[in-house]
Structure formats: C-alpha cells, structure tokens
Write a protein that holds these residues in place. Structure first.
Motif, short mmCIF file in Angstrom:
data_model
loop_
_atom_site.label_atom_id
_atom_site.label_comp_id
_atom_site.label_asym_id
_atom_site.label_seq_id
_atom_site.Cartn_x
_atom_site.Cartn_y
_atom_site.Cartn_z
N LYS A 135 0.81 -1.21 0.00
CA LYS A 135 0.00 0.00 0.00
C LYS A 135 0.85 1.26 0.00
O LYS A 135 0.46 2.28 -0.56
CB LYS A 135 -0.94 0.00 1.20
N GLU A 136 2.00 1.20 0.64
CA GLU A 136 2.87 2.37 0.63
C GLU A 136 4.30 1.98 0.99
O GLU A 136 4.54 0.95 1.62
CB GLU A 136 2.37 3.45 1.60
N TYR A 137 5.23 2.80 0.54
CA TYR A 137 6.64 2.65 0.90
C TYR A 137 7.00 3.84 1.77
O TYR A 137 6.61 4.99 1.49
CB TYR A 137 7.53 2.64 -0.34
N VAL A 138 7.77 3.58 2.83
CA VAL A 138 8.18 4.64 3.74
C VAL A 138 9.70 4.64 3.86
O VAL A 138 10.33 3.58 4.02
CB VAL A 138 7.56 4.44 5.15
N ARG A 143 6.84 9.23 2.28
CA ARG A 143 5.83 8.19 2.06
C ARG A 143 5.42 8.20 0.60
O ARG A 143 5.11 9.25 0.04
CB ARG A 143 4.59 8.43 2.93
N LEU A 144 5.39 7.01 -0.01
CA LEU A 144 4.99 6.87 -1.41
C LEU A 144 3.89 5.83 -1.52
O LEU A 144 4.05 4.71 -1.03
CB LEU A 144 6.20 6.47 -2.27
N CYS A 145 2.77 6.22 -2.13
CA CYS A 145 1.63 5.32 -2.28
C CYS A 145 1.48 4.94 -3.76
O CYS A 145 1.10 5.78 -4.58
CB CYS A 145 0.36 6.00 -1.79
N LYS A 150 0.93 9.06 -5.09
CA LYS A 150 1.19 10.25 -4.28
C LYS A 150 2.47 10.07 -3.48
O LYS A 150 2.77 8.98 -3.01
CB LYS A 150 0.02 10.51 -3.33
N GLU A 157 2.19 16.96 0.27
CA GLU A 157 2.30 16.24 -0.99
C GLU A 157 3.27 16.94 -1.94
O GLU A 157 3.24 18.16 -2.09
CB GLU A 157 0.93 16.13 -1.67
#
Length: 232
Positions: A135-138, A143-145, A150, A157
């Motif tokens: 769902k996302e990379y941190v 944070r990348l979704c 985004k 953002e």
C-alpha cells in the motif's frame, strides 16, 4: 483498444498539420493547438495522454505552459518538447522545468514517433493493471503510495513529474540497491532512451531539489560516484 490521445502544441501551421498526419497515420488521436493559451484551455477540457510542445509560442511560451501544467494544474502527462532551440542550457532548463523529453528541429518523423511510442508505452493509463500489493513505501519522512501515485513528506504532498515519480518509486522499492544510469534508462524508460546523456542527472537533480525543499534536514538520494544512485 482505445487510441492514445496526443495534444500537439505548435504555432507553425505546416508543422502542426504534419505532426497531426503522421500521428493519425500511426493510429493516434490528436488535438491541435496553435498557441500556449489555447493549449492550456484544451487541457482543461480534454484528457490527452501526451503533449508534443514547441517552446516559441504566441500568447504563452512553451516554458510557461510547462510550468502551468506541472505546478498550477498538477498534471503528470508526458511532455515531449520539439523545438528549434538546440542550446544545451535550454534543454537542461526545460527538463528541469518539467519536460520529459526534448527533440530539436528539423526532425525525422520516425524519430518523433519512436519517442512518442516509448513515452506512451511507459506512461499511458493501464486500466487492467493490478494495483501493487504494497500500500505504501516509507523511507525516513518520505511516504509513497503506488495506488494513488502520491508522494508525501510529513503530510505535504510533492508535485512530481511522471519520470520523477517512477525514478523515486524504483529507488524506494530497494533502498539499499545502487542503480546505474543504464539501469534507470532500462527500467524507467522501458524501450530505451535516445536523448542526451545528462538527462538522468537532470531528473535526479530536480527530484533532489523538490525533496530538499520539503525536508531540508534530510538527504534522500545519494550519488555513488562511478556507479549510480541509491537512497541515502
């Protein structure tokens, strides 16, 4: 299969119609604009998959239109600049401003079509493509979704171009891996890239600038001299 739609922004009537004919012959739908202001209006009414853009335009220059598309309108469609301006500093500045590719006039139709094909193959919307499981990379405050494409730093953002997002996504998926420039060309541009050798450097520099503006205290992308780039 739905045809890709291309916005042609060129004030020279002959060149505009030439681009229209060659793109239509290759199976693309086209929208024609003959000034920067007309193109901006059409972008509010239409949803093109790619824009071919001259820089020397009446009403609003190509550089001003790129800025409006990226910053004001927040659009991430690929922008292929087709200009008689051949100076290296112009190319670098235009890429830094948000263009994805740059070709100089006079041009060979086959070369333009190759660039259009490569860009659309990478960036066109694939409605049947599955959303990634993650769902996302941190990474640090970043944070990348993948689902929404985004990128945020502490809730703010970032406005990234398509290429900037794809480069950052690739780096964040494997933050310990060093990617050479050749790796990035192959994995981000997919079909290969025919532009200037410093293009990757320009996009990395632009990406770093945006990350630093949002979080000046952290380093996010590191240059591994003689090899390539990785997350810091």
């Amino acid at each position: 299969m739905e045809k890709s739609k291309i916005l042609i922004v060129e004030d020279d009537t002959d060149i505009n119609h030439l681009l229209h004919r060659m793109l239509a012959k290759s199976g693309y739908d086209t929208i024609q604009a003959f000034s920067g202001t007309e193109a901006k209006l059409l972008l509010q009414l239409e949803s093109p998959d790619l824009m071919i853009l001259d820089l020397m335009l009446p009403g609003m220059t190509g550089e001003e239109l790129i800025s409006a598309v990226r910053e004001e309108m927040g659009l991430n469609i690929p922008i292929l600049v087709l200009s008689a301006k051949a100076a290296l500093e112009t190319k670098v500045h235009t890429l830094k401003s948000g263009a994805d590719d740059y070709l100089t006039k006079p041009f060979e139709p086959e070369e333009v079509l190759a660039h259009v094909y490569a860009a659309l193959r990478r960036y066109k919307k694939e409605t049947d493509k599955k959303v990634p499981e993650i769902k996302e990379y941190v990474y640090k405050k970043l944070r990348l979704c993948p689902k929404s494409r985004k990128v945020e730093i502490e809730g703010e953002e970032l406005t990234l171009t398509v290429l900037e997002y794809d480069i950052l996504f690739l780096l964040m998926k494997e933050p310990d891996k060093v990617y050479s420039r050749e790796n990035l060309y192959e994995m981000v541009w997919k079909d290969g890239y025919y532009g200037e050798d410093n293009t990757i450097n320009v996009h990395i520099s632009n990406l770093r600038r945006k990350l630093a503006a949002a979080d000046p205290e952290e380093e996010y992308i590191r240059t591994v001299w003689g090899i390539g780039f990785k997350m810091a």
